[in-house]
Design an enzyme around this catalytic site. Structure first.
Site, PDB file in Angstrom:
ATOM      1  N   ASP A 277      -5.615 -40.223  -2.607  1.00  0.00           N
ATOM      2  CA  ASP A 277      -6.387 -40.998  -3.565  1.00  0.00           C
ATOM      3  C   ASP A 277      -7.225 -42.005  -2.773  1.00  0.00           C
ATOM      4  OD1 ASP A 277      -7.482 -42.013  -5.863  1.00  0.00           O
ATOM      5  OD2 ASP A 277      -5.606 -42.204  -6.934  1.00  0.00           O
TER       6      ASP A 277
HETATM    7  C1  BGC Z   1      -8.336 -42.882  -8.920  1.00  0.00           C
HETATM    8  C2  BGC Z   1      -8.461 -41.385  -8.966  1.00  0.00           C
HETATM    9  C3  BGC Z   1      -9.900 -40.965  -8.783  1.00  0.00           C
HETATM   10  C4  BGC Z   1     -10.403 -41.537  -7.485  1.00  0.00           C
HETATM   11  C5  BGC Z   1     -11.824 -41.141  -7.151  1.00  0.00           C
HETATM   12  C6  BGC Z   1      -9.064 -43.509  -7.750  1.00  0.00           C
HETATM   13  O1  BGC Z   1      -9.187 -44.874  -7.922  1.00  0.00           O
HETATM   14  O2  BGC Z   1      -6.972 -43.236  -8.882  1.00  0.00           O
HETATM   15  O3  BGC Z   1      -7.946 -40.915 -10.189  1.00  0.00           O
HETATM   16  O4  BGC Z   1     -10.011 -39.576  -8.830  1.00  0.00           O
HETATM   17  O5  BGC Z   1     -10.330 -42.955  -7.549  1.00  0.00           O
HETATM   18  O6  BGC Z   1     -12.742 -41.792  -7.956  1.00  0.00           O
END
Ligand code: BGC
Length: 712
Positions: A274
């Site tokens: 993530d």
């Molecule tokens: C989130 C994810 C997301 C990623 C990319 C993160 O802050 O937890 O769900 O896909 O950002 O934007």
């Protein structure tokens, strides 16, 4: 150089080996690096050097809370051109974006889509989202999300597919099929990403990113199940989650990433961190510095490093020093390259710049969004007031803070929807309302009350604005936003009939509304066509059919509250003690149970039968004794009466969506194969017990009488 990997008649695995054999250490590491918002202007040098493998387009760390300027297909092509035409090996980038519930055409939030209980609708929504997103050069998206939680203080429950692992797993697999199709290399197919693996929804106190204390057995029997289902459905990628599990940050968690996901389940796709997840191993104080975090992330099984830069900065050195084995590095690079070959981007790296205008936001897409939104609406109460009569002279007042909302109907994680393309609720209603209808803005409660005195029925559209839902947006009470309940109470006090439509990204606690309103419709955040869908259902052009994919608690204090909690040594006898249960100040039972939802029909269940041994077949007769047709979600629940670990008091096994004309009757049959009765035992192995099971076939998780059967 003989670029033999460009031979598309070879398999992705063969092509990967041919390419890998040509790569320098620096180029290999580059494939694992995923910066955000790569551009031809700023990143040309890195692109030429093969130092960027993938990129995501996002406004920042919590991109789901912001609508940005969107992705320009020309800019994507410009980046791709440098990677393909100016780098030594010509490896294209895979471009990612969070396309969570539609792209330009916005579908209901995932929690709302889960309320449809309809894998076909969910798959179709994902398909159309992929068509729109691929038209701007996006080849990969970070959905489906299948975090299981019973705690709606956590804002990200809006993105989830509900509290049940079987429902979430089946709908997540449908999303994967819709995005990837059975040919991921097709230009309009995009790679899916199962997230957030795993346990993220168990954050302490509902505070986003918080610690998770959970045992492997409970995770295996609940949170891991939908992920396993997605792996079986061929999901191309998985995203590791921000939380720790019992002290080990998931981004450094070899047990869950490598041993369970990659080895035990034989997941052959790629794991992406993530946002900054690898870097945050340092924040967790489990790595001394970014180099240590890079080593831990790669060893645990994270193949792609989203934005932290730890891999790019340190992996080369770590491998040269022997601190990280080159085999581990190669395994990660193989996974990324195979993903790219599977996606077909070596064959079609560029996107036709006229395509977006042809496919995006088409009537066909909007019609699908409207059907999905209507199917997501859950009718919680109806004292006979709904459906409202169309074009009537009756004096009716339309009001509420969300009556004229446009982009507030989108919900969280809507990066590409356009506010001016939303059908507001007010606009949707005008197709049905007659001369007796008027609307008053909610801005001053005195005006609303004065208008309410003049009418017989008030329809109020209340609930949460999406700014209160989604990532990093936790709350401590599940009450309606400040002041809304007081105004509803004052409206009811003038003696009108009151219909309340509640919008929200989570379960809101509505005990007063459930008791005093004449009808209650739960509408989530319904997307671009929300206004049309809500009007269709209120006026009966379409029947309500949604079912709660969650338990609706009476108050935040009851949480976490789920229907499938495990058997305890001292069960709460809900029926015997008037449901006071264990709380001094509240009933124990929820306000509305998982699976609940009314229709405009009236369905009776009779003749539940269980036959056979392996597989077991179960059947029920459902009869619509009402005056209107309806769509009934017939649900099967089961309980293992004696197991090797404590098991749910009841768990969803299967369901069927059945159309019933007024007066119609139908026998619905279910086949219950062994696997559905199984679970993970204390040794971590999947098992199915012989012996007695209780089975319910019912309209929700709290109804029906059990029938028992014995598995030999
Ligand atoms: C989130 C994810 C997301 C990623 C990319 C993160 O802050 O937890 O769900 O896909 O950002 O934007």
């Amino acid at each position: 150089m003989d670029k033999a990997w460009l031979d598309a008649t070879r398999t992705p695995a063969e092509r990967t080996e041919l390419l890998l054999a040509q790569m320098t250490l620096a180029e290999k590491v580059g494939q694992l690096h995923q910066p955000a918002n790569v551009s031809a202007a700023d990143d040309a040098e890195s692109l030429r050097a093969g130092r960027i493998g993938t990129s995501l387009s996002a406004s920042g760390a919590t991109a789901g809370n912001v609508r940005d300027e969107g992705v320009a297909v020309r800019a994507v092509n410009a980046v791709q051109r440098i990677a393909v035409e100016e780098s030594r090996l010509g490896i294209p980038l895979l471009m990612a974006r969070d396309v969570i519930h539609g792209h330009r055409t916005v579908f209901p939030i995932p929690l709302g889509q889960a309320a449809t209980w309809d894998a076909g609708l969910v798959e179709r929504g994902a398909r159309l989202a992929a068509v729109e997103a691929s038209a701007v050069g996006i080849g990969w998206t970070f959905t489906p999300m299948m975090d299981i939680t019973g705690d709606h203080r956590w804002g990200r429950v809006a993105e989830s597919l509900g509290e049940d692992p079987v429902l979430a797993g089946r709908l997540a697999a449908a999303t994967v099929r819709g995005l990837q199709t059975d040919d991921l290399s097709a230009p309009d197919a995009i790679a899916a990403c199962a997230k957030h693996y795993v346990g993220y929804g168990l954050a302490e106190g509902g505070r986003d990113y918080n610690s998770v204390t959970a045992g492997e057995n409970s995770l295996r029997n609940l949170q891991l199940r939908p992920f396993h289902e997605c792996v079986r459905a061929g999901v191309a990628t998985v995203m590791s989650s921000f939380n720790d599990i019992d002290g080990v940050p998931v981004h450094a968690n070899r047990r869950y990433l490598r041993e369970i996901l990659k080895d035990e389940w034989a997941f052959d796709g790629a794991i992406v961190s993530d946002w900054d997840g690898v870097g945050e191993i340092v924040q967790h104080r489990v790595a001394a510095d970014l180099a240590d975090a890079a080593r831990q992330g790669l060893e645990a099984g994270v193949d792609m490093d989203m934005v932290s830069g730890a891999y790019l900065a340190h992996l080369e050195q770590l491998v040269s020093d022997g601190a990280v084995s080159v085999d581990l590095l190669d395994d990660a690079v193989r996974r990324v390259l195979t993903l790219k070959f599977r996606c077909g981007i070596f064959e079609h790296p560029y996107t036709d710049e006229d395509l977006e205008a042809q496919v995006s936001g088409s009537d066909e897409h909007r019609a699908a969004a409207r059907s999905a939104a209507a199917a997501s609406l859950v009718l919680l109460k109806n004292d006979g007031i709904l459906p409202l009569a169309a074009a009537s002279d009756e004096r009716i007042l339309l009001t509420g803070p969300l009556l004229d909302a446009t982009d507030a109907l989108f919900g969280t994680w809507t990066l590409d929807g356009r506010a001016d393309e939303v059908v507001s609720i007010a606009d949707g209603l005008t197709r049905f309302t007659g001369p007796g209808a008027r609307s008053v803005p909610w801005t001053h409660s005195d005006q609303v009350l004065a208008a309410a005195r003049e009418v017989s029925t008030v329809v109020a559209f209340v609930g949460e604005h999406p700014v209160r839902s989604g990532e990093a947006n936790s709350i401590t009470t599940l009450d309606l936003p400040v002041g809304q309940l007081e105004t509803l109470q004052a409206i009811k006090a003038v003696g009108v009939r009151l219909v309340v439509v509640v919008l929200g990204g989570r379960a809101l606690s509505l005990p007063w509304i459930a008791e005093h309103a004449d009808a209650v419709l739960y509408a989530w955040h319904p997307g671009s066509e929300g206004g049309n869908a809500i009007a269709d259902v209120l006026f009966g052009a379409v029947g309500p059919r949604g079912r709660l994919p969650i338990t609706l608690p009476r108050s935040a204090g009851q949480q976490p509250l789920v229907y499938n909690h495990r058997s305890t040594g001292r069960p709460i006898a809900l029926a015997r003690d008037g449901q006071w249960g264990r709380y001094q100040d509240s009933l124990s039972a929820p306000l509305y149970p998982f699976g609940f939802g009314l229709t405009y029909g009236s369905v009776e269940y009779s003749g539940v039968m269980v036959q056979g041994a392996s597989p077991v077949t179960a059947s029920v007769v459902v009869t619509n004794t009402g005056d209107l047709a309806c769509t009934e979600v017939v649900q099967v629940y089961v309980r293992d009466e004696v197991a090797a670990v404590t098991r749910p008091v009841k768990e969803l096994l299967d369901w069927a969506v059945v159309e019933l004309a007024a007066g119609a009757s139908q026998t619905v049959r279910f086949t219950i194969d062994d696997e559905r009765l199984g679970y993970y035992g204390p040794d971590g192995r999947f098992r199915v017990d012989p012996g007695e099971f209780a089975l319910w076939i019912a309209p929700d998780s709290a109804s029906g009488e059990p029938v028992s059967f014995t598995r030999a």
